[in-house]
Motif scaffolding. Structure first.
Motif, PDB file in Angstrom:
ATOM      1  N   THR A   1       0.813  -1.217   0.000  1.00 41.12           N
ATOM      2  CA  THR A   1       0.000   0.000   0.000  1.00 41.12           C
ATOM      3  C   THR A   1       0.849   1.271   0.000  1.00 41.12           C
ATOM      4  OG1 THR A   1      -0.087  -0.076   2.428  1.00 41.12           O
ATOM      5  CG2 THR A   1      -1.888  -1.137   1.220  1.00 41.12           C
ATOM      6  N   GLY A   2       2.156   1.115  -0.203  1.00 44.27           N
ATOM      7  CA  GLY A   2       3.029   2.276  -0.165  1.00 44.27           C
ATOM      8  C   GLY A   2       3.186   2.940  -1.522  1.00 44.27           C
ATOM      9  N   SER A   3       4.305   3.603  -1.702  1.00 49.91           N
ATOM     10  CA  SER A   3       4.634   4.274  -2.965  1.00 49.91           C
ATOM     11  C   SER A   3       5.423   3.321  -3.846  1.00 49.91           C
ATOM     12  CB  SER A   3       5.456   5.532  -2.692  1.00 49.91           C
ATOM     13  OG  SER A   3       4.751   6.433  -1.862  1.00 49.91           O
ATOM     14  N   THR A   4       5.253   3.458  -5.155  1.00 43.80           N
ATOM     15  CA  THR A   4       5.912   2.564  -6.106  1.00 43.80           C
ATOM     16  C   THR A   4       7.021   3.315  -6.825  1.00 43.80           C
ATOM     17  OG1 THR A   4       3.828   1.384  -6.424  1.00 43.80           O
ATOM     18  CG2 THR A   4       5.568   0.955  -8.007  1.00 43.80           C
ATOM     19  N   PHE A   5       8.210   2.706  -6.830  1.00 39.74           N
ATOM     20  CA  PHE A   5       9.413   3.296  -7.414  1.00 39.74           C
ATOM     21  C   PHE A   5       9.870   2.424  -8.593  1.00 39.74           C
ATOM     22  CE2 PHE A   5       9.106   4.734  -3.123  1.00 39.74           C
ATOM     23  CZ  PHE A   5       9.717   5.974  -3.056  1.00 39.74           C
ATOM     24  N   PHE A   6      10.236   3.076  -9.710  1.00 41.09           N
ATOM     25  CA  PHE A   6      10.652   2.383 -10.924  1.00 41.09           C
ATOM     26  C   PHE A   6      12.106   2.730 -11.240  1.00 41.09           C
ATOM     27  CE2 PHE A   6       6.121   3.001 -10.985  1.00 41.09           C
ATOM     28  CZ  PHE A   6       5.611   1.812 -11.486  1.00 41.09           C
ATOM     29  N   TYR A   7      12.943   1.702 -11.390  1.00 40.24           N
ATOM     30  CA  TYR A   7      14.383   1.887 -11.546  1.00 40.24           C
ATOM     31  C   TYR A   7      14.897   1.329 -12.869  1.00 40.24           C
ATOM     32  CZ  TYR A   7      14.175   2.638  -6.487  1.00 40.24           C
ATOM     33  OH  TYR A   7      13.872   3.091  -5.234  1.00 40.24           O
ATOM     34  N   PHE A   8      15.953   1.953 -13.366  1.00 38.21           N
ATOM     35  CA  PHE A   8      16.629   1.533 -14.608  1.00 38.21           C
ATOM     36  C   PHE A   8      18.102   1.317 -14.268  1.00 38.21           C
ATOM     37  CE2 PHE A   8      15.956   1.955 -19.348  1.00 38.21           C
ATOM     38  CZ  PHE A   8      17.194   1.443 -19.722  1.00 38.21           C
ATOM     39  N   LEU A   9      18.625   0.118 -14.623  1.00 40.47           N
ATOM     40  CA  LEU A   9      20.020  -0.229 -14.342  1.00 40.47           C
ATOM     41  C   LEU A   9      20.773  -0.466 -15.643  1.00 40.47           C
ATOM     42  CD1 LEU A   9      22.278  -1.098 -12.265  1.00 40.47           C
ATOM     43  CD2 LEU A   9      21.395  -3.434 -12.544  1.00 40.47           C
ATOM     44  N   ILE A  10      21.948   0.147 -15.772  1.00 41.39           N
ATOM     45  CA  ILE A  10      22.847  -0.085 -16.905  1.00 41.39           C
ATOM     46  C   ILE A  10      24.178  -0.585 -16.346  1.00 41.39           C
ATOM     47  CG2 ILE A  10      23.988   0.905 -18.929  1.00 41.39           C
ATOM     48  CD1 ILE A  10      21.916   3.166 -18.861  1.00 41.39           C
ATOM     49  N   GLU A  11      24.641  -1.738 -16.847  1.00 37.83           N
ATOM     50  CA  GLU A  11      25.918  -2.303 -16.412  1.00 37.83           C
ATOM     51  C   GLU A  11      26.851  -2.443 -17.615  1.00 37.83           C
ATOM     52  OE1 GLU A  11      25.396  -5.753 -13.493  1.00 37.83           O
ATOM     53  OE2 GLU A  11      23.428  -5.644 -14.459  1.00 37.83           O
ATOM     54  N   PHE A  12      28.124  -2.205 -17.385  1.00 41.59           N
ATOM     55  CA  PHE A  12      29.130  -2.342 -18.446  1.00 41.59           C
ATOM     56  C   PHE A  12      30.114  -3.461 -18.088  1.00 41.59           C
ATOM     57  CE2 PHE A  12      27.734   2.064 -19.060  1.00 41.59           C
ATOM     58  CZ  PHE A  12      27.490   2.057 -20.431  1.00 41.59           C
ATOM     59  N   PHE A  13      30.557  -4.171 -19.137  1.00 37.12           N
ATOM     60  CA  PHE A  13      31.449  -5.316 -18.954  1.00 37.12           C
ATOM     61  C   PHE A  13      32.579  -5.276 -19.974  1.00 37.12           C
ATOM     62  CE2 PHE A  13      27.145  -6.494 -17.753  1.00 37.12           C
ATOM     63  CZ  PHE A  13      27.316  -7.043 -16.490  1.00 37.12           C
ATOM     64  N   GLN A  14      33.612  -6.007 -19.663  1.00 33.78           N
ATOM     65  CA  GLN A  14      34.710  -6.226 -20.614  1.00 33.78           C
ATOM     66  C   GLN A  14      34.861  -7.733 -20.804  1.00 33.78           C
ATOM     67  OE1 GLN A  14      39.089  -5.587 -19.671  1.00 33.78           O
ATOM     68  NE2 GLN A  14      38.732  -3.881 -21.106  1.00 33.78           N
ATOM     69  N   GLU A  15      34.767  -8.152 -22.064  1.00 34.58           N
ATOM     70  CA  GLU A  15      34.877  -9.584 -22.352  1.00 34.58           C
ATOM     71  C   GLU A  15      36.336  -9.973 -22.554  1.00 34.58           C
ATOM     72  OE1 GLU A  15      32.007 -12.205 -24.821  1.00 34.58           O
ATOM     73  OE2 GLU A  15      33.627 -11.650 -26.194  1.00 34.58           O
ATOM     74  N   MET A  16      36.707 -11.076 -21.943  1.00 33.57           N
ATOM     75  CA  MET A  16      38.052 -11.607 -22.086  1.00 33.57           C
ATOM     76  C   MET A  16      37.981 -13.130 -22.071  1.00 33.57           C
ATOM     77  SD  MET A  16      41.440 -10.757 -19.791  1.00 33.57           S
ATOM     78  CE  MET A  16      41.234  -9.008 -20.146  1.00 33.57           C
TER      79      MET A  16
END
Length: 249
Positions: A213-228
């Motif tokens: 019954t509280g407030s709703t928060f919407f998040y966006f996550l961006i992650e960066f990687f290096q392939e080896m």
């Protein structure tokens, strides 16, 4: 409190002044202060007591938000995120127009549309602000938490840090009840892709909407990687990752 800029590094107390090292460099402050019992009981410090009570409340409410996205926060944050979130909660608390000073609450202030607006766009990692990294248009369905990105091209729609070969996008939805001190969070699968030229339509879909019954928060996550050697490693200890508060309803 002042910053110390001298040719010698001093730690400890000298002539009534305390010298100590912080993340912002060497700092200096006057030793001692007003007796705690006086602050607690003297009518002259009524305002101080009120401010202290509300300060503690802001910190607790900010901690609740951070706990609700702890899995994401471990991937994208700056070292001042705790204090910045407490400041954001203070702005929300200030919009409680019903309670007396010293007793204003975040769960009352958050009802005010101005409070929600003040939280939108909060960057958990100011070293990588969302609007500096992400350059595509997206749509958010607040009924489902689904984020749609049409014609997404990693080569042109992301500001790619040096050394990154891959990235992941994902979203999360949290329901936070500040008064009951609880929360629930759902996450979307992560869309992982090589940072090369080419367009694709992306749909980031949470596993469901959290109840409450509280407030709703919407998040966006961006992650960066290096392939080896066929494996992807977090780029520079996640320092370039982005965690962004898109919306509050």
């Amino acid at each position: 409190m002042a910053k110390f800029d001298g040719i010698f590094e001093i730690k400890g107390t000298l002539q009534g002044m305390s010298f100590y090292k912080s993340k912002d460099g060497m700092m200096i402050r006057k030793k001692g202060g007003i007796d705690k019992s006086r602050i607690k009981n003297d009518p002259a410090f009524q305002r101080t007591r009120e401010n202290g009570t509300e300060f503690a409340h802001n910190a607790k409410m900010g901690q609740l938000i951070r706990k609700s996205v702890a899995n994401l926060l471990s991937l994208a944050k700056d070292y001042r995120v705790s204090s910045r979130m407490s400041q954001a909660m203070s702005r929300v608390k200030n919009l409680d127009l019903d309670s007396p000073r010293g007793a204003r609450k975040v769960w009352i202030g958050i009802v005010n549309p101005e409070a929600k607006q003040s939280l939108r766009g909060f960057d958990f990692n100011l070293n990588s602000p969302f609007n500096s990294v992400f350059r595509a248009q997206y749509t958010l369905d607040t009924a489902t938490g689904v984020v749609s990105i049409l014609g997404f091209n990693p080569a042109t729609n992301l500001s790619i840090p040096q050394g990154a070969t891959h990235a992941s996008l994902s979203v999360a939805v949290s329901n936070v009840d500040f008064q009951l001190d609880n929360y629930g969070t759902t996450y979307s699968p992560k869309e992982n892709f090589a940072l090369v030229d080419g367009s694709v339509d992306l749909t980031l879909t949470p596993t469901g909407m959290p109840g409450g019954t509280g407030s709703t928060f919407f998040y966006f996550l961006i992650e960066f990687f290096q392939e080896m050697n066929g494996l992807q490693y977090p780029l520079k200890n996640n320092s370039h990752n982005v965690l962004y508060l898109m919306e509050v309803v």
